[in-house]
Design a protein around this motif. Structure first.
Motif, PDB file in Angstrom:
ATOM      1  N   GLU A  41      29.458  22.414   6.089  1.00 37.18           N
ATOM      2  CA  GLU A  41      30.149  21.286   5.448  1.00 37.18           C
ATOM      3  C   GLU A  41      31.602  21.630   5.148  1.00 37.18           C
ATOM      4  OE1 GLU A  41      25.962  19.961   3.337  1.00 37.18           O
ATOM      5  OE2 GLU A  41      27.589  20.828   2.128  1.00 37.18           O
TER       6      GLU A  41
ATOM      7  N   ALA B  67      30.730  15.254   3.935  1.00 40.22           N
ATOM      8  CA  ALA B  67      29.827  15.737   4.978  1.00 40.22           C
ATOM      9  C   ALA B  67      28.587  16.349   4.361  1.00 40.22           C
ATOM     10  CB  ALA B  67      30.533  16.778   5.849  1.00 40.22           C
TER      11      ALA B  67
ATOM     12  N   ALA C 148      25.183  18.735   5.778  1.00 41.63           N
ATOM     13  CA  ALA C 148      24.456  19.425   6.848  1.00 41.63           C
ATOM     14  C   ALA C 148      23.015  19.651   6.392  1.00 41.63           C
ATOM     15  CB  ALA C 148      25.121  20.751   7.178  1.00 41.63           C
TER      16      ALA C 148
ATOM     17  N   VAL D 248      24.226  16.898  11.070  1.00 49.41           N
ATOM     18  CA  VAL D 248      25.218  16.596  10.043  1.00 49.41           C
ATOM     19  C   VAL D 248      25.413  15.088   9.954  1.00 49.41           C
ATOM     20  CG1 VAL D 248      26.439  18.797  10.305  1.00 49.41           C
ATOM     21  CG2 VAL D 248      27.219  16.801  11.594  1.00 49.41           C
TER      22      VAL D 248
ATOM     23  N   PRO E 182      26.500  21.677  15.225  1.00 55.37           N
ATOM     24  CA  PRO E 182      25.499  20.621  15.042  1.00 55.37           C
ATOM     25  C   PRO E 182      24.973  20.088  16.371  1.00 55.37           C
ATOM     26  CG  PRO E 182      27.449  20.212  13.696  1.00 55.37           C
ATOM     27  CD  PRO E 182      27.806  21.329  14.625  1.00 55.37           C
TER      28      PRO E 182
END
Length: 503
Positions: free
Chosen positions: A414, A426, A428, A442, A470
């Motif tokens: 993040e 954000a 994750a 994410v 990701p």
């Protein structure tokens, strides 16, 4: 030992100062003492075994907390934002009790057996309720008596009631606050909900230091900024989501808050980009990042103002990265990061965070003490320390992403994503994968022009190992936070797990 000692000391030394509310018409230390005595008398004349508070931040909070302590019954603030049936269940668990409520709370809690309800306005007008006020200095001095019960925001099952005894709270205040250290012009804005440990700690700390408390009943960033300006607020405590929203609002308004001298933040993941911008928008403020838990009577680890300014100004990437740390333990508090087999983890290696100290309660009303035989409390948070003893908190153990047997902190992913100028927030988290067990996913909130998913993947690849890239990038309008600022990654896992390749 009773938390009432803190109020008695403050009222004796600074009784004519306004303790709560506006300078014009606020509650002085002497008045707070008198109202607490009146409420204590009311509680003693009743059959109440607890004082339940169901209200927003306001002057009634310290009256309720100190009045309960004076009467020798626990103070139990509950989450007024809960649905009616959940709210009633929590109140029922505390009965028999006196419940101090906002106007809507009177209707929502009506009919709960063993609950005597008084609305906050009625309490302000007549805290004694016809009873004889308690005598000065006539309060229980049992340090092991229960002072506060706080319902924790558990991830499953009903909330547990964390039990904090008087000695835990007094130990925390004595170890972190200097008596009567605040100047007469200092004021602290209280925007954190009453049922958060930060609210309890702030009330005790501000009264003991002599700093005026300015409550903000309902948080929104513009109201917060306006109250800071109109009331001459010098000190603040915020959860990270509040800080992020205030930073965005100040940018939108084209303002900086030069009158604020100190900002403490904690209670959830703090993003480095937000902290760096906040340091610019609060140019005269010392910043403190606090890590703690309900069960530890608030803060156990702090990164203070000197560290904030030093690491923000450093050209060394490793030193600048310390802005994402929780700092180092408070005096009298020990931190241990342990491997799965219980041995101490080496610096830089992830493990589970354990904590020990006089302020650490580690106890629940339902299940008793959770401390081990040596007094250590298992936080169930994952983290690591560096060679200088700085602690990084990765998140709850359940939040750790395990990809191919490798443990990954969602926070580090993040932090990288938030360095992109178009990424506002954000999260994750792990989703099932047939090949790896879990893959990194994410969710991001962006501003226009939004980056492509591959741009964000390349950003992570350039800063971290390729295993952290990701596999899935989702663009969303909002992320799930609870009202104390904690990101609810489990909701994202549940939402996206069913349609993942391994789901």
């Amino acid at each position: 030992m009773n938390v009432m000692m803190l109020l008695e000391m403050a009222a004796t030394a600074m009784g004519d100062r306004v303790a709560v509310g506006p300078l014009d018409g606020g509650l002085t230390g002497d008045s707070l003492m008198g109202d607490a005595a009146a409420l204590a008398g009311r509680l003693r004349a009743s059959k109440a075994e607890h004082l339940v508070l169901c209200d927003e931040p306001g002057a009634v909070l310290p009256v309720s907390m100190f009045g309960a302590a004076w009467a020798g019954v626990p103070y139990v603030p509950i989450n007024y934002r809960l649905a009616d049936d959940e709210l009633r269940r929590l109140a029922d668990r505390a009965a028999p009790a006196l419940a101090v409520v906002d106007p809507s709370g009177a209707e929502r809690l009506a009919g709960v057996d063993g609950l005597e309800i008084v609305e906050r306005d009625a309490l302000r007008d007549d805290p004694a309720g016809g009873a004889q006020p308690a005598d000065l200095s006539d309060w229980p001095m049992d340090a092991d008596a229960a002072a506060v019960l706080l319902y924790t925001s558990g991830t499953s099952g009903p909330p547990k009631a964390a039990l904090l005894r008087h000695r835990h709270l007094v130990s925390y205040v004595f170890g972190t606050v200097e008596f009567a250290s605040a100047g007469p012009d200092e004021a602290h804005i209280m925007a954190v909900p009453p049922y958060h440990i930060a609210s309890v700690a702030a009330q005790l700390s501000q009264v003991y230091s002599g700093r005026r408390i300015v409550p903000l009943p309902k948080f929104d960033p513009d109201s917060w900024i306006d109250l800071v300006l109109s009331q001459g607020v010098t000190h603040a405590m915020l959860v990270p989501t509040m800080l992020a929203r205030i930073v965005d609002a100040l940018d939108r308004r084209g303002e900086a808050l030069e009158s604020v001298r100190f900002v403490s933040y904690g209670g959830g993941k703090s993003h480095r980009a937000v902290v760096e911008r906040a340091l610019e928008l609060f140019p005269a403020a010392g910043f403190s990042h606090a890590y703690g838990l309900t069960e530890t009577s608030s803060t156990v680890c702090v990164m203070g103002p000197d560290d904030h300014r030093r690491w923000a100004a450093s050209d060394d990437p490793d030193e600048r990265a310390r802005l994402s740390s929780a700092g180092r333990p408070l005096p009298g508090v020990e931190i241990s990061v342990r491997c799965g087999d219980g041995t101490e983890a080496e610096a830089g290696a992830a493990g589970e965070i354990w904590v020990r100290g006089e302020q650490v309660a580690g106890e629940y009303a339902e299940g008793g003490s959770a401390l081990d035989d040596d007094g250590w409390f298992r936080t169930r948070d994952s983290g690591h320390t560096d060679d200088a003893g700085y602690l990084w908190v990765h998140g709850r153990n359940d939040d750790i992403i395990i990809r191919g047997g490798e443990n990954m902190s969602p926070g580090e992913i993040e932090d990288v994503l938030l360095t992109h100028p178009a990424v506002v927030d954000a999260a994750a988290f792990g989703v099932p994968s047939r090949e790896w067990g879990e893959e990194v996913a994410v969710c991001v909130i962006t501003r226009s022009p939004a980056p492509a998913a591959d741009d964000l993947r390349e950003l992570v690849r350039a800063r971290l190992r390729s295993s952290r890239v990701p596999a899935r990038v989702e663009f969303v309008d909002e992320l799930p936070y609870n009202d104390t600022g904690k990101l609810l990654r489990r909701e994202l896992r549940q939402r996206f797990a069913s349609d993942s390749p391994g789901g």
